[in-house]
Design an enzyme around this catalytic site. Structure first.
Site, mmCIF file in Angstrom:
data_model
loop_
_atom_site.group_PDB
_atom_site.id
_atom_site.type_symbol
_atom_site.label_atom_id
_atom_site.label_comp_id
_atom_site.label_asym_id
_atom_site.label_seq_id
_atom_site.Cartn_x
_atom_site.Cartn_y
_atom_site.Cartn_z
ATOM 1 N N ALA A 141 0.700 -1.421 0.055
ATOM 2 C CA ALA A 141 -0.203 0.415 0.080
ATOM 3 C C ALA A 141 0.929 1.334 -0.049
ATOM 4 C CB ALA A 141 -0.932 -0.124 1.181
ATOM 5 N N PHE A 144 1.972 2.090 -3.446
ATOM 6 C CA PHE A 144 1.038 2.679 -4.345
ATOM 7 C C PHE A 144 0.775 4.237 -4.037
ATOM 8 C CE2 PHE A 144 -3.596 4.099 -3.845
ATOM 9 C CZ PHE A 144 -3.787 3.958 -5.201
ATOM 10 N N TYR A 145 0.952 4.538 -2.769
ATOM 11 C CA TYR A 145 0.917 6.131 -2.445
ATOM 12 C C TYR A 145 2.057 6.770 -2.909
ATOM 13 C CZ TYR A 145 -3.472 4.913 0.082
ATOM 14 O OH TYR A 145 -4.862 4.544 0.438
ATOM 15 N N ARG A 146 3.324 6.083 -2.691
ATOM 16 C CA ARG A 146 4.590 6.833 -3.097
ATOM 17 C C ARG A 146 4.697 6.885 -4.641
ATOM 18 N NH1 ARG A 146 7.067 3.395 0.873
ATOM 19 N NH2 ARG A 146 7.550 1.805 -0.913
ATOM 20 N N LEU A 148 2.260 7.881 -6.231
ATOM 21 C CA LEU A 148 1.231 8.876 -6.758
ATOM 22 C C LEU A 148 1.642 10.283 -5.962
ATOM 23 C CD1 LEU A 148 -1.921 6.756 -6.564
ATOM 24 C CD2 LEU A 148 -0.690 7.705 -8.569
#
Length: 173
Positions: A141, A144-146, A148
């Site tokens: 997860a 995923f955020y990194r 973006l």
């Protein structure tokens, strides 16, 4: 990718007791349990606001939850704490984000995050905060955020931050 209507889904809307989340499975039991056990209670008690993507039968296919919070100045990257920053920095917290396992790989997570960030940016015009923070459940997860634009905080590589100014700039593009 990430087009809700193309997949027969409705754009994110506030969670109500008419939504059916009894068969929601995202592959992360803690996210499934939070939706079934806590989401409606937290919403009615003003702890979080949950938004759901649903199908025509009111089955929840994805969701996210937002709330307000604070983070200590010492815990954010230096680039995000200019001179004069208070000891506690107001933030929006992306408390949860999950997509039903049947929809993994269709861009729904990215589209859902974009909607959450738009909602947060809109709220930042009425209630000031410097960034959106997320506590990623695991390394997958967090990646995923990194990918973006979120950056790790000093607290943990799983606690990530994205400045509000970056969100607003990306919306202007």
């Amino acid at each position: 990718m990430g087009d809700f209507r193309a997949l027969g889904l409705f754009a994110p809307e506030p969670l109500t007791d008419s939504h059916d989340f009894s068969d929601f499975r995202c592959g992360k039991p803690s996210l499934d349990e939070w939706l079934s056990d806590m989401a409606l209670h937290n919403q009615s008690a003003n702890y979080t606001r949950t938004f759901v993507v649903r199908d025509a039968n009111m089955h929840v296919r994805a969701y996210y939850a937002l709330c307000a919070g604070m983070i200590l100045r010492k815990d954010v990257p230096r680039s995000q704490r200019p001179h004069g920053t208070p000891v506690e920095i107001p933030i929006a917290l992306l408390a949860r984000l999950a997509v039903h396992e049947d929809l993994h790989g269709h861009g729904i997570g990215k589209a859902l995050l974009a909607n959450a960030l738009r909602n947060a940016a809109s709220a930042s015009q009425a209630v000031a905060f410097r960034a959106v923070v997320v506590d990623a459940l695991d390394e997958e997860a967090a990646q995923f955020y990194r990918n973006l634009g979120f950056q790790p905080t000093k607290i943990s590589p799983l606690k990530l931050i994205l400045p509000t100014q970056d969100i607003l700039a990306s919306m202007a593009d």
